[in-house]
Design an enzyme around this catalytic site. Structure first.
Site, PDB file in Angstrom:
ATOM      1  N   CYS A 141      52.623  69.389  34.224  1.00  0.00           N
ATOM      2  CA  CYS A 141      51.238  69.827  34.450  1.00  0.00           C
ATOM      3  C   CYS A 141      50.206  68.819  33.965  1.00  0.00           C
ATOM      4  CB  CYS A 141      50.987  71.194  33.838  1.00  0.00           C
ATOM      5  SG  CYS A 141      51.308  71.270  32.107  1.00  0.00           S
TER       6      CYS A 141
ATOM      7  N   HIS B 141      54.053  79.773  35.080  1.00  0.00           N
ATOM      8  CA  HIS B 141      53.966  79.235  36.444  1.00  0.00           C
ATOM      9  C   HIS B 141      55.371  79.033  37.008  1.00  0.00           C
ATOM     10  CE1 HIS B 141      49.938  77.322  35.136  1.00  0.00           C
ATOM     11  NE2 HIS B 141      49.637  78.161  36.114  1.00  0.00           N
TER      12      HIS B 141
HETATM   13  N1  LIG Z   1      51.207  73.872  35.170  1.00  0.00           N
HETATM   14  C1  LIG Z   1      51.288  74.263  33.912  1.00  0.00           C
HETATM   15  O1  LIG Z   1      52.353  74.547  33.404  1.00  0.00           O
HETATM   16  N2  LIG Z   1      50.143  74.379  33.244  1.00  0.00           N
HETATM   17  C2  LIG Z   1      50.044  74.755  31.891  1.00  0.00           C
HETATM   18  C3  LIG Z   1      48.744  75.444  31.645  1.00  0.00           C
HETATM   19  C4  LIG Z   1      48.607  75.890  30.236  1.00  0.00           C
HETATM   20  C5  LIG Z   1      47.277  76.532  29.924  1.00  0.00           C
HETATM   21  N3  LIG Z   1      47.211  76.827  28.527  1.00  0.00           N
HETATM   22  C6  LIG Z   1      47.074  77.806  30.721  1.00  0.00           C
HETATM   23  O2  LIG Z   1      47.467  78.864  30.248  1.00  0.00           O
HETATM   24  O3  LIG Z   1      46.516  77.756  31.803  1.00  0.00           O
END
Ligand SMILES: NC(=O)NCCC[C@H](N)C(=O)O
Length: 258
Positions: free
Chosen positions: A248, A163
């Site tokens: 997040c 992201h």
């Molecule tokens: N905003 C973020 O950095 N989110 C992390 C999301 C990790 C989750 N394992 C994903 O791949 O969507």
């Protein structure tokens, strides 16, 4: 009075099945992850934030990463449409939570996809990462939702990390920080400060100069302390195994007047 509320979401018992895209999968200790999440929530509370738990989504392994499901600008909560299909079931509970808090609700619609982790707000500038999870239609819908409210939406390519906010976040003075090898175009930001560690790029602004940061970025914490900031470190190692960051794990509602 502006609210100081932060949305958080308890990890799913299926957390270890969460998505991994840019790193090798490593075994996640779910019990330890829950302890780390509780300590993270406690750090928010100790620094003046009232935590509001979104109802858990136990069938959604990645639901603890609540930031990806919603973007709040002024009093409008834009419900995301996650780029990963396995995460789409996460948004219903978040929609309910933000509506209960008095936000106006808007939505990203098909064919748009957008993850909250791709949004970085610096004052009224809203940077949006166009990468693996957020598509061009999502960027366009974000513009349509927030530009009438006074936002300036700036789209930024993201190709090296999950992201936009895996690559960059911003200090209280608006300086954007990032680990340069992972930032596609540092020159897009008016002031850019390189930091020595990947997870050093992730700061949550707690207020009063305090920055919530991962314990895995000690050199960056030292650099930022030397620049007059006050790092508050939390260990989120189990969540980092799933490409999670301090950013997040919560949605700070800074501009909501209630
Ligand atoms: N905003 C973020 O950095 N989110 C992390 C999301 C990790 C989750 N394992 C994903 O791949 O969507």
């Amino acid at each position: 009075m502006p609210s100081q509320k932060a949305l958080i979401r308890r990890p799913s018992p299926r957390l270890a099945e969460g998505l991994v895209t840019h790193i090798e999968r490593a075994k996640v200790d779910v019990g330890l992850a829950v302890e780390q999440w509780e300590a993270y929530a406690e750090a928010l509370r100790a620094n003046g934030w009232e935590t509001v738990e979104v109802d858990p989504a136990d069938d959604c392994p990645d639901s603890v990463f609540v930031e990806d499901t919603v973007v709040v600008f002024r009093n409008v909560a834009l419900i995301a449409r996650p780029g990963a299909e396995s995460r789409r079931g996460e948004t219903a509970g978040v929609e309910e939570a933000v509506a209960r808090l008095g936000c106006s609700v808007n939505w990203i619609w098909e064919p748009g996809t957008l993850d909250g982790g791709d949004i970085l707000k610096v004052g009224d500038t809203v940077y949006v990462g166009r990468g693996g999870r957020t598509n061009a239609a999502g960027v366009q819908q974000l513009r349509e939702a927030f530009e009438p409210l006074g936002a300036r939406v700036v789209a930024v390519p993201v190709s090296k990390v999950l992201h936009l906010k895996s690559a960059v976040t911003a200090l209280p003075d608006g300086t954007v920080i990032g680990h340069e090898p992972l930032v596609d175009t540092p020159s897009l930001f008016p002031r850019f400060l390189p930091v020595p560690e990947e997870s050093g790029a992730h700061v949550v602004l707690l207020g009063g100069g305090r920055l919530l940061m991962a314990a895995s970025a000690p050199k960056t914490a030292e650099l930022l302390a030397d620049l007059g900031h006050e790092p508050v470190l939390v260990d989120i190692s189990e969540l980092e195994k799933l490409e999670g960051c301090v950013t997040c794990l919560s949605v700070r509602l800074r501009e909501l007047y209630i």
